[in-house]
Design a protein around this motif. Structure first.
Motif, short mmCIF file in Angstrom:
data_model
loop_
_atom_site.label_atom_id
_atom_site.label_comp_id
_atom_site.label_asym_id
_atom_site.label_seq_id
_atom_site.Cartn_x
_atom_site.Cartn_y
_atom_site.Cartn_z
N ASP A 119 -10.21 8.35 -7.50
CA ASP A 119 -10.37 9.91 -7.89
C ASP A 119 -10.92 10.45 -6.52
O ASP A 119 -12.01 9.96 -6.06
N LEU A 120 -10.28 10.99 -5.96
CA LEU A 120 -10.35 11.60 -4.44
C LEU A 120 -11.57 12.52 -4.29
O LEU A 120 -12.27 12.51 -3.59
N ALA A 121 -11.61 13.46 -5.54
CA ALA A 121 -12.80 14.26 -5.42
C ALA A 121 -13.98 13.58 -5.84
O ALA A 121 -15.29 13.86 -4.78
N VAL A 122 -14.00 12.56 -6.47
CA VAL A 122 -15.41 11.78 -6.67
C VAL A 122 -15.62 11.12 -5.14
O VAL A 122 -16.84 11.17 -4.59
N ILE A 123 -14.68 10.54 -4.56
CA ILE A 123 -14.71 9.80 -3.11
C ILE A 123 -15.42 10.91 -2.18
O ILE A 123 -16.24 10.38 -1.64
N GLU A 124 -14.90 12.09 -2.15
CA GLU A 124 -15.26 13.25 -1.18
C GLU A 124 -16.79 13.53 -1.49
O GLU A 124 -17.35 13.88 -0.47
N MET B 227 0.70 -1.19 0.03
CA MET B 227 0.11 -0.17 -0.14
C MET B 227 0.94 1.18 -0.13
O MET B 227 1.63 1.55 0.86
N VAL B 228 0.64 2.18 -0.96
CA VAL B 228 1.35 3.29 -0.91
C VAL B 228 0.23 4.65 -0.59
O VAL B 228 -0.62 4.70 -1.26
N PRO B 229 0.67 5.07 0.72
CA PRO B 229 -0.26 5.95 1.26
C PRO B 229 -0.18 7.45 0.21
O PRO B 229 0.90 7.98 0.22
N CYS B 230 -0.97 7.88 -0.34
CA CYS B 230 -0.85 9.11 -1.05
C CYS B 230 -1.70 10.36 -0.52
O CYS B 230 -2.89 10.19 -0.06
N ALA B 231 -1.07 11.39 -0.24
CA ALA B 231 -1.57 12.54 0.46
C ALA B 231 -2.76 13.35 -0.35
O ALA B 231 -3.60 13.83 0.12
N ASP B 232 -2.62 13.33 -1.91
CA ASP B 232 -3.59 13.97 -2.60
C ASP B 232 -3.63 13.35 -4.01
O ASP B 232 -2.93 12.19 -4.14
N GLN B 233 -4.51 13.97 -4.76
CA GLN B 233 -4.68 13.44 -6.21
C GLN B 233 -3.36 13.29 -6.99
O GLN B 233 -3.14 12.31 -7.73
N SER B 234 -2.66 14.40 -6.65
CA SER B 234 -1.50 14.27 -7.62
C SER B 234 -0.57 13.40 -7.39
O SER B 234 0.25 12.69 -8.20
N GLU B 235 -0.28 12.67 -5.93
CA GLU B 235 0.39 11.72 -5.40
C GLU B 235 -0.29 10.35 -6.14
O GLU B 235 0.41 9.31 -6.39
#
Length: 153
Positions: free
Chosen positions: A142-147, A72-80
C-alpha cells in the motif's frame, strides 16, 4: 553477440496456456514463436513480457518453481500494484508477504514500486526503518501507507 537472456519456465502445463496467461496480463507483450513436438502439440512457446524474453516449456512435472527465483514488476503507482497483484493471484495464485506472491503456476513475483526502494535507501535510517517496518506488515503493498510511514505520520 547476443546481449539478452531468455527465461525458460518449465511446467507440466500446456506451454501455450502458460504463455497466453502471461501475455494477457502484461501490457506490451506478445507470443513470438512456437516449437511443436512430435505429437503436433506445442512443446516450447516463446514470448515477450514488456520486452523481456521468456519461453514456456511443456516439460512435465519433474521440476517445480520455488521462491529462490522471482520476477520483480516495477509499478509506478497504486493502480499498477493493484492490477498486477490481482491479476497474478487470480485463478489459484497465492499472496505472500511484502509484495510477494505466487501465480497459479507457482511462479514467484514481487509487485514493487521503485518508490519503495528509493524510500528504503534513504540515508535517514529512522525514515528508512519506518518504511521497512510498514512494508513488513503488508501482503499487497500500500503505497500511501508506505509514504505515511516515511513522513512519520
Amino acid at each position: 553477440m547476443m546481449s539478452k537472456f531468455t527465461t525458460f519456465l518449465w511446467s507440466d502445463r500446456d506451454p501455450e496456456a502458460v504463455a497466453n496467461y502471461y501475455v494477457n496480463i502484461f501490457k506490451d507483450s506478445k507470443i513470438t514463436s512456437s516449437m511443436m513436438g512430435p505429437d503436433g502439440k506445442a512443446l516450447v512457446v516463446a514470448f515477450e513480457l514488456n520486452g523481456s524474453a521468456f519461453a514456456a516449456l511443456g516439460g512435465g512435472p519433474a521440476r517445480h518453481f520455488t521462491e529462490a527465483v522471482s520476477f520483480m514488476v516495477p509499478c509506478a503507482d497504486q493502480s499498477e500494484i493493484d492490477y498486477y497483484w490481482n491479476a497474478l493471484i487470480a485463478d489459484g495464485g497465492e499472496p505472500s508477504m511484502c509484495g510477494w506472491l505466487k501465480d497459479k503456476f507457482g511462479v514467484s513475483w514481487q509487485i514493487t514500486p521503485p518508490r519503495l526502494v528509493e524510500l528504503m535507501s534513504d540515508p535517514d535510517r529512522k525514515k528508512a526503518d519506518a518504511v521497512m517496518q510498514a512494508m513488513m506488515q503488508m501482503r499487497k503493498l500500500d503505497l500511501a501507507v508506505i509514504e505515511q510511514a516515511y513522513a512519520g505520520t
